[in-house]
Structures are given as structure tokens and as C-alpha cells.
Design an enzyme around this catalytic site. Structure first.
Site, PDB file in Angstrom:
ATOM      1  N   HIS A 243      37.079  43.042  37.083  1.00 33.82           N
ATOM      2  CA  HIS A 243      36.870  42.125  37.513  1.00 33.82           C
ATOM      3  C   HIS A 243      35.577  42.498  39.199  1.00 33.82           C
ATOM      4  O   HIS A 243      35.740  43.290  39.296  1.00 33.82           O
ATOM      5  CB  HIS A 243      38.472  41.447  39.142  1.00 33.82           C
ATOM      6  CG  HIS A 243      38.765  43.250  39.543  1.00 33.82           C
ATOM      7  ND1 HIS A 243      39.076  44.450  39.267  1.00 33.82           N
ATOM      8  CD2 HIS A 243      39.015  42.970  40.886  1.00 33.82           C
ATOM      9  CE1 HIS A 243      39.114  44.977  39.921  1.00 33.82           C
ATOM     10  NE2 HIS A 243      39.079  44.608  41.048  1.00 33.82           N
ATOM     11  N   ASP A 245      35.700  41.762  42.941  1.00 34.92           N
ATOM     12  CA  ASP A 245      36.661  41.846  44.730  1.00 34.92           C
ATOM     13  C   ASP A 245      36.414  40.545  45.552  1.00 34.92           C
ATOM     14  O   ASP A 245      35.077  39.887  45.378  1.00 34.92           O
ATOM     15  CB  ASP A 245      36.519  43.084  45.909  1.00 34.92           C
ATOM     16  CG  ASP A 245      36.904  44.417  44.997  1.00 34.92           C
ATOM     17  OD1 ASP A 245      37.630  44.101  44.630  1.00 34.92           O
ATOM     18  OD2 ASP A 245      36.452  45.382  45.461  1.00 34.92           O
ATOM     19  N   HIS A 299      34.590  45.623  37.553  1.00 36.94           N
ATOM     20  CA  HIS A 299      34.755  47.222  37.490  1.00 36.94           C
ATOM     21  C   HIS A 299      35.891  47.009  37.883  1.00 36.94           C
ATOM     22  O   HIS A 299      36.846  46.169  37.549  1.00 36.94           O
ATOM     23  CB  HIS A 299      34.585  47.485  38.739  1.00 36.94           C
ATOM     24  CG  HIS A 299      34.918  46.961  40.347  1.00 36.94           C
ATOM     25  ND1 HIS A 299      34.437  45.896  40.924  1.00 36.94           N
ATOM     26  CD2 HIS A 299      35.919  47.509  40.968  1.00 36.94           C
ATOM     27  CE1 HIS A 299      35.203  45.242  41.773  1.00 36.94           C
ATOM     28  NE2 HIS A 299      36.601  46.947  42.107  1.00 36.94           N
ATOM     29  N   ARG A 309      45.729  60.057  40.316  1.00 41.26           N
ATOM     30  CA  ARG A 309      44.521  59.475  40.690  1.00 41.26           C
ATOM     31  C   ARG A 309      44.511  58.595  41.827  1.00 41.26           C
ATOM     32  O   ARG A 309      45.221  57.472  42.101  1.00 41.26           O
ATOM     33  CB  ARG A 309      43.498  58.669  39.751  1.00 41.26           C
ATOM     34  CG  ARG A 309      42.553  58.454  40.372  1.00 41.26           C
ATOM     35  CD  ARG A 309      41.547  57.106  40.009  1.00 41.26           C
ATOM     36  NE  ARG A 309      40.026  56.990  40.918  1.00 41.26           N
ATOM     37  CZ  ARG A 309      39.677  55.603  40.519  1.00 41.26           C
ATOM     38  NH1 ARG A 309      40.821  54.931  40.694  1.00 41.26           N
ATOM     39  NH2 ARG A 309      38.923  55.085  41.301  1.00 41.26           N
TER      40      ARG A 309
END
Length: 386
Positions: A243, A245, A299, A309
Site C-alpha cells: 500500500h 500511506d 511498501h 517486531r
């Protein structure tokens, strides 16, 4: 949009009501923790891999840039311009943000995300709302669920605003006051960093360094805490799907666990973590402000079977009354005017309720506006959806 011939975005549903199914379910697994629930499994065309080449992106020394050293300013703006035209991402170091403070924020994140579910659910983000805790966006999406938990907080640039701290106390209670203080302090620091970033971007575009600084002076932004648990079958899930942002500029701080990946020229690359640096990426709203000159960064996040993470993202957003419109000098450099005028809540409204953000969000929004489907620009909506 095909990515490397193998990875592509799915067509996002025109109405997310079709995906708002069922009640909230427990996090991630069932009775057999080694089995990935079907709702989390992404199709083969999204093939995620931990073993990717590292993307060569510029690292900008902000201290040197802010010093006004002419030769460095020219070099920094040239590198940023090239990166933002190609893939929309770069690093900044010597940024002025206290790394020890960031460590305290990561400590709070560790504490929060390892709390029992019923504690985190005190701040549960309801469907259609903007802030709070959510687990894999249950209730919003019915398939291709992201393998993550998030906690989103409002960060208002107005002097003496304590929106983040107040929200933590109101939802989680006074025992989380140290969390609220840490997130509030972090939001203030990253807002100051955002001011430097947009000055740099203005000069890189060949316009006044004051233009975007003034545009975002009274910003109404978002701090998002992300947690990606381990997965026994990481090859079939994604922490976050491909996607861009919807917001303007993202300031990202990663923990030592790798997972961020960026697409450039239809190839996926890894962006390794650096605790001393921040990752800066361009979002759809800033693409609009540049008339398409700067690319929204495509990304995704992958997970692994060994280590959970964490990442922290500050989404810089204009105030709700600002009109998103590229300045004439940028339109003259890249004619014609490519996007209609709009206010940030309009794009946010669409991504919250009508369209699951992917790599084509801005074009879908453009069509939506041109078809006359935009809602009242006075809507009070305040966070990106994925």
C-alpha cells in the site's frame, strides 16, 4: 498494478460494509497455534520473502542541512529529489530526536502489547472510529487480515495540546500515565522533526522551504504503534499488505527486527532497521501536494517465526480545514493539474469506510471525487486506516 509480475494489489472493495462481518475474535491463532487461520492467508501473488536485496536510499544528515551549509543543502536536496521521484523513501540521521526518549517509548510499547487482551481492549478502536487499539482490523476486513496489532493516538500541533496523554488516561486508566507521557513527548518531538522534513522537501522541489512548513504548521497528525507477532508460517501472511500511506509524510522508527519492504521499479527491496535513524516516506496526500512529482512509497511489512517486531509511525497530516492543492509553480513543472482540490478528511473518510488502502488509493480517490461522491469536507475524521 503488477509488481515484479508476481505481486499485485487486490481490487479493494467499493464498500467495506461487505467485509464488516462477525464479532471480535481472539488474537491470531486457534487451539492449534501452528495453524494460520484462513482469514490471515494471502494469495500466492503476494509472495513475501525475508531474503531480498537492500534498497539503496540516501541518508540525509539533518543537522548539516539545518546549518545552511550551501554545498550540503544542494547535495541533500538533490538526493531527496531523486529518491522521491523514484520510490518515495529516504533516511534521516542527526535529526535532533532524543534516542533515549525513543527507547522509553519502545519500552512502553513492549509493556502495552504484552498486556492481556482485556486490558488492551479498554482502548478498543470501534468500526468507523479513528483512534485506539485494534487486532488485525477484525470487523473491518474479512480476508487478507494483517498479522499485527496497532494502537493509534492523536497528535495535535496546537500549543499545550495533550491529546495523546489524555486519550491513554481516559481509556487505559491512571496506571498507564507513564505511557501517555511517553507518547505525548514522542509526538511533540516527531512533529518538530516533521517541520524539518517538509522544509527539506520544499527545497528539493525547488520552491520555498517555508511553503510546506506553513502548510503543516497547525497539523493534526497521528502516532501509531505497530506490533507484529511471530508466525510459524510467515510465508503465507503479511504484517501489512502492499500500500501507499493515505497521509502526507510518514516518519518511521523501527526496532532491530527487519520487516519493512519497499517496491521500486516493480522489484521488492528490504529496508534494514537503524535505531539511530528515521525512515521517511511520501504518502498520497503529499503526492497530491506535488502534483504527482513525488511518488507515494509502495511498501509492506513481513513477519518471521523467530522474533516479534515493533515499529512506530508518525503520520504527518494537514489540519482539517486546509485545502490540499499543489502550488502553481509545481503544476507548471508537471502540467496539467492532476488532482482535484480536497481536504484531508475527505480522503480519510474514503479509506476509513469505503476503500481498503492499496497501491492505487489516490487514483481511486480522484475518481471518487470526480464522480461527485465526496462527503462534506467538514467531517471530523482523524486517522489513516491501515
Amino acid at each position: 498494478m503488477a509488481l515484479n509480475g508476481k505481486v499485485a494489489t487486490e481490487s479493494a472493495p467499493s464498500n467495506l460494509n461487505e467485509e464488516m462481518k462477525g464479532e471480535y475474535r481472539p488474537p491470531f491463532g486457534g487451539s492449534d497455534e501452528s495453524k494460520v487461520p484462513e482469514d490471515f492467508i494471502w494469495s500466492e501473488k503476494f509472495e513475501a520473502s525475508e531474503l531480498l536485496p537492500v534498497l539503496d536510499v540516501p541518508t540525509i544528515d539533518l543537522e548539516k542541512f539545518m546549518s545552511g551549509d550551501k554545498s550540503y543543502v544542494e547535495e541533500a536536496t538533490r538526493l531527496v529529489d531523486e529518491a522521491c521521484r523514484q520510490h518515495g523513501i529516504f533516511f534521516v540521521v542527526n535529526h535532533g530526536v532524543d534516542i533515549e526518549m525513543m527507547g522509553r517509548v519502545h519500552d512502553c510499547m513492549n509493556e502495552f502489547f504484552t498486556m492481556p487482551l482485556d486490558v488492551k481492549q479498554r482502548a478498543k478502536r470501534k468500526v468507523g472510529e479513528s483512534y485506539g487499539y485494534t487486532n488485525s482490523f477484525f470487523g473491518r476486513f474479512a480476508s487478507n487480515l494483517p498479522w499485527k496489532e496497532t494502537f493509534s493516538l492523536r497528535c495535535v500541533a496546537a500549543q499545550n495540546s495533550s491529546a495523546a496523554h489524555d486519550y491513554v488516561l481516559d481509556t487505559l486508566g491512571p496506571s498507564f500515565s507513564h505511557h501517555g507521557k511517553a507518547y505525548q513527548e514522542c509526538g511533540i518531538a516527531l512533529n518538530e522533526l516533521g517541520t524539518k522534513i517538509v522544509e527539506l522537501l520544499g527545497l528539493s522541489l525547488g520552491i520555498s522551504r517555508e511553503y510546506f512548513k506553513n502548510f503543516f504548521e497547525d497539523n493534526d497528525s497521528i502516532l501509531r504503534l505497530n506490533y507484529y507477532p511471530t508466525c510459524d508460517k510467515p510465508e503465507v501472511v503479511l504484517g501489512t499488505g502492499p500500500h501507499t500511506d493515505p497521509t502526507s509524510v510518514t516518519i518511521l522508527h523501527q526496532d532491530p527486527v527487519s520487516g519493512l519492504q519497499v517496491c521500486s521499479n516493480d522489484q521488492w527491496y528490504s529496508i534494514p532497521p537503524n535505531p539511530e535513524a528515521f525512515v521517511i516516506n511520501i504518502g498520497d496526500t503529499f503526492t497530491s501536494l506535488t502534483n504527482g512529482i513525488y511518488k507515494g512509497c509502495i511498501h509492506r511489512a513481513v513477519v518471521n517465526s523467530m522474533n516479534a517486531r515493533k515499529s512506530l509511525a508518525f503520520f504527518l497530516c494537514p489540519s482539517h480545514d486546509k485545502v490540499v492543492r499543489a502550488p502553481e509553480e509545481l503544476v507548471e513543472k508537471s502540467p496539467p493539474r492532476k488532482y482535484p482540490d480536497y481536504k484531508w478528511p475527505m480522503l480519510l473518510e474514503m479509506t476509513q469506510k469505503r476503500y481498503r488502502p492499496d497501491c492505487n488509493t489516490l487514483e481511486a480517490f480522484k475518481t471518487w471525487v470526480q464522480e461527485g461522491k465526496a462527503l462534506d469536507t467538514g467531517s471530523t475524521i482523524t486517522a489513516p486506516s491501515a
